[in-house]
Every structure is written in C-alpha cells, then in structure tokens.
Design a protein around this motif. Structure first.
Motif, PDB file in Angstrom:
ATOM      1  N   SER A  28     -34.790  44.879 -39.024  1.00  0.00           N
ATOM      2  CA  SER A  28     -33.987  46.094 -39.112  1.00  0.00           C
ATOM      3  C   SER A  28     -32.670  45.845 -39.828  1.00  0.00           C
ATOM      4  CB  SER A  28     -33.702  46.629 -37.705  1.00  0.00           C
ATOM      5  OG  SER A  28     -34.906  46.865 -37.002  1.00  0.00           O
ATOM      6  N   THR A  29     -31.976  46.930 -40.126  1.00  0.00           N
ATOM      7  CA  THR A  29     -30.649  46.858 -40.706  1.00  0.00           C
ATOM      8  C   THR A  29     -29.767  45.965 -39.837  1.00  0.00           C
ATOM      9  OG1 THR A  29     -30.921  49.124 -41.499  1.00  0.00           O
ATOM     10  CG2 THR A  29     -28.682  48.224 -41.479  1.00  0.00           C
ATOM     11  N   PRO A  30     -29.122  44.973 -40.405  1.00  0.00           N
ATOM     12  CA  PRO A  30     -28.379  44.003 -39.592  1.00  0.00           C
ATOM     13  C   PRO A  30     -27.092  44.572 -39.008  1.00  0.00           C
ATOM     14  CG  PRO A  30     -28.055  43.549 -41.923  1.00  0.00           C
ATOM     15  CD  PRO A  30     -29.111  44.617 -41.842  1.00  0.00           C
ATOM     16  N   ASN A  31     -26.662  43.964 -37.918  1.00  0.00           N
ATOM     17  CA  ASN A  31     -25.395  44.306 -37.270  1.00  0.00           C
ATOM     18  C   ASN A  31     -24.281  43.554 -37.994  1.00  0.00           C
ATOM     19  OD1 ASN A  31     -23.113  44.360 -35.562  1.00  0.00           O
ATOM     20  ND2 ASN A  31     -24.386  44.621 -33.748  1.00  0.00           N
ATOM     21  N   ILE A  32     -23.567  44.229 -38.866  1.00  0.00           N
ATOM     22  CA  ILE A  32     -22.575  43.581 -39.710  1.00  0.00           C
ATOM     23  C   ILE A  32     -21.418  43.022 -38.890  1.00  0.00           C
ATOM     24  CG2 ILE A  32     -20.914  43.936 -41.577  1.00  0.00           C
ATOM     25  CD1 ILE A  32     -23.853  43.792 -42.469  1.00  0.00           C
ATOM     26  N   MET A  33     -21.003  43.717 -37.837  1.00  0.00           N
ATOM     27  CA  MET A  33     -19.890  43.226 -37.027  1.00  0.00           C
ATOM     28  C   MET A  33     -20.257  41.908 -36.343  1.00  0.00           C
ATOM     29  SD  MET A  33     -17.815  45.455 -37.883  1.00  0.00           S
ATOM     30  CE  MET A  33     -17.973  47.063 -38.687  1.00  0.00           C
ATOM     31  N   ALA A  34     -21.473  41.840 -35.828  1.00  0.00           N
ATOM     32  CA  ALA A  34     -21.924  40.592 -35.194  1.00  0.00           C
ATOM     33  C   ALA A  34     -22.027  39.475 -36.220  1.00  0.00           C
ATOM     34  CB  ALA A  34     -23.269  40.810 -34.503  1.00  0.00           C
ATOM     35  N   LEU A  35     -22.534  39.797 -37.398  1.00  0.00           N
ATOM     36  CA  LEU A  35     -22.640  38.793 -38.458  1.00  0.00           C
ATOM     37  C   LEU A  35     -21.259  38.319 -38.905  1.00  0.00           C
ATOM     38  CD1 LEU A  35     -25.547  40.127 -40.718  1.00  0.00           C
ATOM     39  CD2 LEU A  35     -25.491  37.956 -39.474  1.00  0.00           C
ATOM     40  N   ALA A  36     -20.278  39.218 -38.901  1.00  0.00           N
ATOM     41  CA  ALA A  36     -18.928  38.845 -39.319  1.00  0.00           C
ATOM     42  C   ALA A  36     -18.325  37.808 -38.375  1.00  0.00           C
ATOM     43  CB  ALA A  36     -18.047  40.090 -39.388  1.00  0.00           C
ATOM     44  N   VAL A  37     -18.511  38.012 -37.065  1.00  0.00           N
ATOM     45  CA  VAL A  37     -18.011  37.035 -36.090  1.00  0.00           C
ATOM     46  C   VAL A  37     -18.750  35.714 -36.257  1.00  0.00           C
ATOM     47  CG1 VAL A  37     -17.723  36.517 -33.644  1.00  0.00           C
ATOM     48  CG2 VAL A  37     -17.369  38.846 -34.470  1.00  0.00           C
ATOM     49  N   HIS A  38     -20.053  35.798 -36.437  1.00  0.00           N
ATOM     50  CA  HIS A  38     -20.875  34.602 -36.622  1.00  0.00           C
ATOM     51  C   HIS A  38     -20.397  33.816 -37.840  1.00  0.00           C
ATOM     52  CE1 HIS A  38     -24.251  32.029 -36.097  1.00  0.00           C
ATOM     53  NE2 HIS A  38     -24.977  32.496 -37.088  1.00  0.00           N
ATOM     54  N   ARG A  39     -20.133  34.529 -38.909  1.00  0.00           N
ATOM     55  CA  ARG A  39     -19.660  33.882 -40.130  1.00  0.00           C
ATOM     56  C   ARG A  39     -18.329  33.187 -39.905  1.00  0.00           C
ATOM     57  NH1 ARG A  39     -17.939  37.193 -45.594  1.00  0.00           N
ATOM     58  NH2 ARG A  39     -17.616  35.384 -46.976  1.00  0.00           N
ATOM     59  N   ALA A  40     -17.425  33.838 -39.183  1.00  0.00           N
ATOM     60  CA  ALA A  40     -16.116  33.245 -38.892  1.00  0.00           C
ATOM     61  C   ALA A  40     -16.263  31.956 -38.088  1.00  0.00           C
ATOM     62  CB  ALA A  40     -15.244  34.249 -38.131  1.00  0.00           C
ATOM     63  N   SER A  41     -17.163  31.963 -37.107  1.00  0.00           N
ATOM     64  CA  SER A  41     -17.380  30.764 -36.300  1.00  0.00           C
ATOM     65  C   SER A  41     -18.019  29.647 -37.122  1.00  0.00           C
ATOM     66  CB  SER A  41     -18.267  31.097 -35.097  1.00  0.00           C
ATOM     67  OG  SER A  41     -18.507  29.929 -34.338  1.00  0.00           O
ATOM     68  N   LEU A  42     -18.979  30.000 -37.947  1.00  0.00           N
ATOM     69  CA  LEU A  42     -19.642  28.988 -38.775  1.00  0.00           C
ATOM     70  C   LEU A  42     -18.653  28.314 -39.725  1.00  0.00           C
ATOM     71  CD1 LEU A  42     -22.992  30.806 -39.673  1.00  0.00           C
ATOM     72  CD2 LEU A  42     -22.661  28.944 -38.037  1.00  0.00           C
ATOM     73  N   ALA A  43     -17.653  29.052 -40.171  1.00  0.00           N
ATOM     74  CA  ALA A  43     -16.638  28.475 -41.051  1.00  0.00           C
ATOM     75  C   ALA A  43     -15.869  27.363 -40.339  1.00  0.00           C
ATOM     76  CB  ALA A  43     -15.679  29.563 -41.526  1.00  0.00           C
TER      77      ALA A  43
END
Length: 432
Positions: free
Chosen positions: A308-323
């Motif tokens: 499905s269409t991804p949850n951009i807000m959740a992905l944004a937090v995930h991206r910040a943590s991965l950094a």
C-alpha cells in the motif's frame, strides 16, 4: 568482554572505572542525540530499548519537514519538492542495507512485521507432497508462532505434525546450535522451510544464522529469519550468509518510534525468479504504476513486495534514526555493546559472590557471540519485587512472567555508569 578483574573492586572503585570508561568512549556524544525519560526532574536509567528505543532528537525535525511538504504541495508532494515522496523507501535503503548486511536493492522499509512475515511466507513456503514441514525454535515470539500456525492450516496441514520445534535440553535455557543443525539433518527429506528468530526475544540468545542457512541450503531448504531483536543490535551479513528472506521491526533497537515501519530482506537470487506473492499497487513497477493497468508487474528487488501507499511520517522518523546508525557504525556499536553487557554480567556475578548464593541467574549465554545487548535475569520467588524496586530507583527494564527481568544497555544512548547504577541498586535491595 567479561572484566572479571573488576570483581574485587569496591563500589566506589567500580563507579570510578565506569566514569573513566565513559570518558574514553568514542560514541559518548550519541547519548545526547536522544531524549531520555524523566521522572520528578530525574533522568531515568533506560534499559528497555529491546522493547521500545528512545526517541532521536532528529525525529521531530524529520516529521516537520514532511509536514511542510504536505502543507506546501498537498498531493503534489508525491512528485514535487526537494525530496518527493514517490520513492521515499530509497532514502532508507543504503543505511538499512549496512545494518543487515545486504545490497540496497535487497531491503525495503514497509508495512509492519507480521504483515511482512505473512508476505514472505506466501512467497517462500511452497510445500510439496514430500517437502512440507517447517522447522523453528520452541517458544518463539507469538507473532511468529501464530503466523506459522495459520499458514500451515491454510495449506491443509496440522501444525502438530507439520511443525518441528527445537527446544533447549532439559535443565538448559537456550537451544544448542548442534541441536538445531541435527534437527535439520534428521528432517531434511520432509522440510520445506526453516523459519525462526535470529535472536530470541526472551532469552537474548543469538542463533548461528550462517551455519543454519548453510546447512539448510545443502538440502535445498529455504531459510528465513525474524530479526525483530537483531536488527540494529548485532552485525548481520544476510547477503553473504545466503539467507532467503528476513523481516524486522524498527521500534526496538532501530529507534524509529512506537509501531514504526517494518522492513524486509529478499536475497537477490529471488529477484528475477517467478516468485509467487501477494501483490499491491505500491509494489508495481514505479515507472508504470499510475497507468492502473491489469496484470501485476513488480518493482525490481525487495521493493516489489510493497503493498500500500507508504506512511511517509513513519518513514521520515525511520530515516532520521538510520542516519544516526550510519554515522556511528554498526561495528563500533557492537564493540561498545559487548563491553556494556560484559560489565553488567560482572555486576551480577559480584552480587552473587556477596550473597554466597546465586541470587540472579542469567538465561542469556555468557559468550558474546551468542548474545546482543540484552541480558535476561532470572530471580526466583521475588523477581517482581526486584523489578518494582529497580523501577522505583529510576531504572527502567522489562518484566516477563514468571520470573524474568530483561535489561538492555544500548550502546547508542546508554553508558557504563548506567550499568553501575543497576549493580548498585541490586546490592542495595539485598542490603549488601
């Protein structure tokens, strides 16, 4: 690391040692990159990252950035702005690949863990008249147990006979590697799949995933792992080990928020194969996705399993943590993790020596290669009282019935003084 030379030291000497280690710690600045829970103006000792990781301070900014895009562009945010949302998963792939030891195209952040587990089972559990059984470890996390049970039933098999569960030997807490490998050999003529956790949620045991995958593949058996408690905790080499698939969550060691986005790994050897899957429109070839035509054409790689269409807000937090992980380096984190858990084990041994009895038993293996951040402490009779006492002292761990306290010193945001405080509190509880 098990610094037994520390055992004879006094409490003050141990405190001084811990403070010196913290000063020498090259990762100490990362502690300030997270919000630490407070109570009555006091910073708590948070040792529960195995259940929910702390919030990176960069998370709010990451969400605000996407809120601004939504504000300024509306639906065009999928295509406009400095970083459009359409291929947002790609912003995470490089960092995620380093954490799990994969090629970027072999990983994709998406969905939630159990959803992804069901997707992987649909693709990779392909039983035949002869090869239909599944091997796992006894007492795995409930999501895994329920997923396995339902898939077997959907295919018309009775879990009581189609599921092989390898348990610890009598009187032991963890599963021996040789027992897992022997079970694969003994059942190879009937096995279709080996699917199990890579690190056990209750005992904290790390399984030898490389040995399991290597042996199973010798018999043509597919291998998948649930890495909920392994991803971001221990170094992984999924591609090199030849693992067929893996799933994980991001809200524990990956610090991506409660209910954060999950992730999948699908080895590149399966990318071009005609693999059966449950399809969704976001897994459709991105260049043609909006043609809305019949006939599913998957994206290349693990991204082809998106639904499905991804949850951009959740992905944004995930991206910040991965950094943050990208900057710290998983190998550096592992080195500190081994030292922290080694110190915690010594503090427990010291207490037992003073008590002249085994007040606390460790379920988790002492060998660093067989454990991650978590130590599982068994305390008979008064375990819950000890847990409540630690909580009252501002030490946040995790209670598991009937008598287990799980404590996880996380190298990104815990320090050696945190571990010393645990030892001091435990000794105070028993008045040593």
């Amino acid at each position: 690391m098990n610094p037994k030379h520390l055992l004879p030291l006094s409490s003050q000497e141990l405190h001084d040692w811990a403070l010196e280690k913290d000063q020498q710690d090259t990762l100490r600045s990362f502690r300030e990159r997270f919000y630490h829970p407070q109570h009555n103006g006091k910073t708590l000792v948070y040792l529960c990252g195995n259940s929910l990781g702390l919030q990176p301070k960069s998370a709010r900014e990451a969400i605000d950035r996407e809120l601004t895009t939504w504000q300024n562009y509306g639906v065009e945010g999928w295509f406009e702005g400095e970083e459009s949302w359409l291929g947002y998963h790609r912003y995470c792939q490089q960092s995620l690949a380093k954490i799990v030891g994969a090629l970027p195209e072999e990983v994709c952040p998406m969905n939630h863990l159990t959803v992804n587990l069901h997707l992987m089972w649909t693709s990779f559990y392909q039983p035949t008249a002869q090869h239909y059984k599944v091997l796992t470890v006894a007492g795995d996390f409930p999501s895994d147990q329920y997923a396995i049970e339902t898939h077997l039933k959907f295919r018309g098999y009775d879990p009581a006979t189609a599921l092989i569960e390898v348990a610890p030997r009598k009187g032991e807490y963890t599963v021996r590697t040789e027992d897992l490998l022997d079970a694969i050999r003994q059942n190879a003529n009937e096995l279709a799949l080996v699917c199990m956790s890579g690190l056990h949620y209750y005992t904290g045991q790390v399984y030898d995933m490389e040995a399991i995958a290597t042996l199973a593949h010798q018999y043509g058996i597919i291998v998948g792992f649930d890495l909920a408690h392994a991803a971001g905790n221990i170094p992984l080499r999924l591609h090199d080990w030849g693992v067929d698939f893996a799933v994980w969550c991001s809200y524990k060691y990956l610090n991506s928020g409660p209910g954060g986005v999950s992730g999948v790994f699908v080895h590149e050897k399966h990318h071009n194969a005609s693999v059966q899957r449950l399809a969704g429109w976001w897994g459709y070839d991105e260049a043609r996705r909006f043609e809305m035509t019949k006939g599913f054409v998957p994206m290349q790689g693990a991204a082809g399993w998106q639904l499905s269409t991804p949850n951009i807000m959740a992905l944004a937090v995930h991206r910040a943590s991965l950094a943050v992980f990208e900057e710290a380096g998983i190998e550096n984190l592992r080195t500190k993790s081994v030292a922290l858990t080694g110190f915690l084990e010594v503090m427990i041994q010291r207490l037992n020596q003073k008590a002249e009895t085994e007040k606390i038993r460790l379920m988790t293996p002492s060998e660093p290669a067989q454990r991650g951040c978590q130590l599982s402490l068994l305390i008979d009779n008064e375990g819950k009282k000890v847990f409540d006492y630690l909580t009252a002292q501002g030490i946040i761990g995790d209670w598991r019935e009937p008598n287990c306290i799980r404590l996880s010193p996380i190298p990104l945001y815990n320090c050696f003084e945190d571990v010393w405080k645990v030892g001091e509190a435990l000794e105070n509880y028993w008045n040593f």
